[in-house]
Design an enzyme around this catalytic site. Structure first.
Site, short mmCIF file in Angstrom:
data_model
loop_
_atom_site.label_atom_id
_atom_site.label_comp_id
_atom_site.label_asym_id
_atom_site.label_seq_id
_atom_site.Cartn_x
_atom_site.Cartn_y
_atom_site.Cartn_z
N ASP A 32 0.85 -1.20 0.00
CA ASP A 32 0.00 0.00 0.00
C ASP A 32 0.89 1.24 0.00
OD1 ASP A 32 -1.74 2.17 1.02
OD2 ASP A 32 -3.19 0.58 1.36
N ASN A 88 -13.01 -3.04 3.15
CA ASN A 88 -14.06 -2.03 3.21
C ASN A 88 -14.97 -2.12 1.99
OD1 ASN A 88 -12.80 -0.99 5.55
ND2 ASN A 88 -11.44 0.28 4.32
N GLN A 95 -14.59 2.63 2.03
CA GLN A 95 -13.96 2.26 0.76
C GLN A 95 -13.68 3.52 -0.06
OE1 GLN A 95 -16.18 -0.51 -1.76
NE2 GLN A 95 -14.41 -0.85 -3.09
N HIS A 101 -10.55 -5.02 -2.74
CA HIS A 101 -9.21 -5.26 -2.21
C HIS A 101 -9.30 -5.63 -0.74
CE1 HIS A 101 -10.07 -0.96 -1.89
NE2 HIS A 101 -9.41 -0.98 -0.75
N HIS A 103 -7.03 -5.55 2.73
CA HIS A 103 -5.82 -5.04 3.38
C HIS A 103 -5.26 -6.13 4.29
CE1 HIS A 103 -6.72 -0.64 2.70
NE2 HIS A 103 -7.95 -1.11 2.59
P1 5GP Z 1 -9.83 1.57 0.97
O1 5GP Z 1 -10.00 2.82 1.82
O2 5GP Z 1 -10.56 1.73 -0.35
O3 5GP Z 1 -10.15 0.30 1.69
O4 5GP Z 1 -8.27 1.49 0.69
C1 5GP Z 1 -7.64 2.03 -0.40
C2 5GP Z 1 -6.16 1.87 -0.15
O5 5GP Z 1 -5.49 1.97 -1.38
C3 5GP Z 1 -5.55 2.93 0.78
O6 5GP Z 1 -4.93 2.29 1.88
C4 5GP Z 1 -4.56 3.66 -0.11
O7 5GP Z 1 -3.38 4.02 0.58
C5 5GP Z 1 -4.27 2.63 -1.18
N1 5GP Z 1 -3.93 3.18 -2.48
C6 5GP Z 1 -4.56 4.19 -3.15
N2 5GP Z 1 -3.98 4.39 -4.35
C7 5GP Z 1 -2.95 3.50 -4.45
C8 5GP Z 1 -2.00 3.24 -5.47
O8 5GP Z 1 -1.94 3.88 -6.52
N3 5GP Z 1 -1.11 2.22 -5.23
C9 5GP Z 1 -1.12 1.50 -4.07
N4 5GP Z 1 -0.22 0.53 -3.93
N5 5GP Z 1 -2.02 1.73 -3.08
C10 5GP Z 1 -2.93 2.72 -3.27
#
Ligand code: 5GP
Ligand code: ZN
Length: 135
Positions: A32, A88, A95, A101, A103
């Protein structure tokens, strides 16, 4: 199916470079870019699914298998003291990227991160009502 506007489709399929720690036919597992802790990883399916609601059951099972593999790898290689699996679904649940995805977050004693909730104090009637709704 892939979504040409989706950044995680591009990352999962190698169109955008990423720090990949594991890969198979179905998933790419990447670091991440905004890690909660050292080693925070994301399990990304190579096909586009918005979130858990849409993810086929067999892929959900494979995602959990991958989460277990990554958790064990983190324990061994990073010497973490625990692991959180966080997933999420929809904005209300936090999300921010609408490509499924999972984590995998290694935890270290006293790492100062907070992943949690405030415990509620429902009445017995409220508990019974939600039980009726869900069972
Ligand atoms: P969510 O809040 O949707 O569960 O998590 C999205 C996650 O994606 C966040 O932890 C954020 O840091 C990560 N993220 C967002 N854009 C990128 C990216 O371009 N590359 C990577 N490796 N992680 C990303
Ligand atoms: Zn996608």
């Amino acid at each position: 199916m892939r979504d040409s506007n989706c950044i995680f489709c591009k990352i999962a399929n190698g169109e955008i470079p990423s720090r990949t720690i594991e890969e198979n036919d179905m998933f790419r597992v990447v670091l991440d870019v905004g890690p909660a802790t050292r080693g925070h990883a994301l399990i990304l399916p190579k096909e586009h699914y918005r979130n858990l609601y849409d993810l086929p059951e067999e892929m959900a099972a494979e995602a959990v298998k991958m989460a277990k593999k990554i958790a064990l790898k983190m324990k061994e290689k990073l010497n973490c003291d625990g692991v959180n699996i966080v997933q999420n679904n929809e904005e209300a649940a936090g999300q921010t990227v609408f490509h499924f995805h999972m984590h995998v977050i290694p935890r270290y004693t006293n790492d100062g991160q907070v992943i949690g909730w405030k415990p509620g104090q429902p009445t017995a009637e409220e508990m019974d009502a939600v039980l009726e709704a869900l069972k």
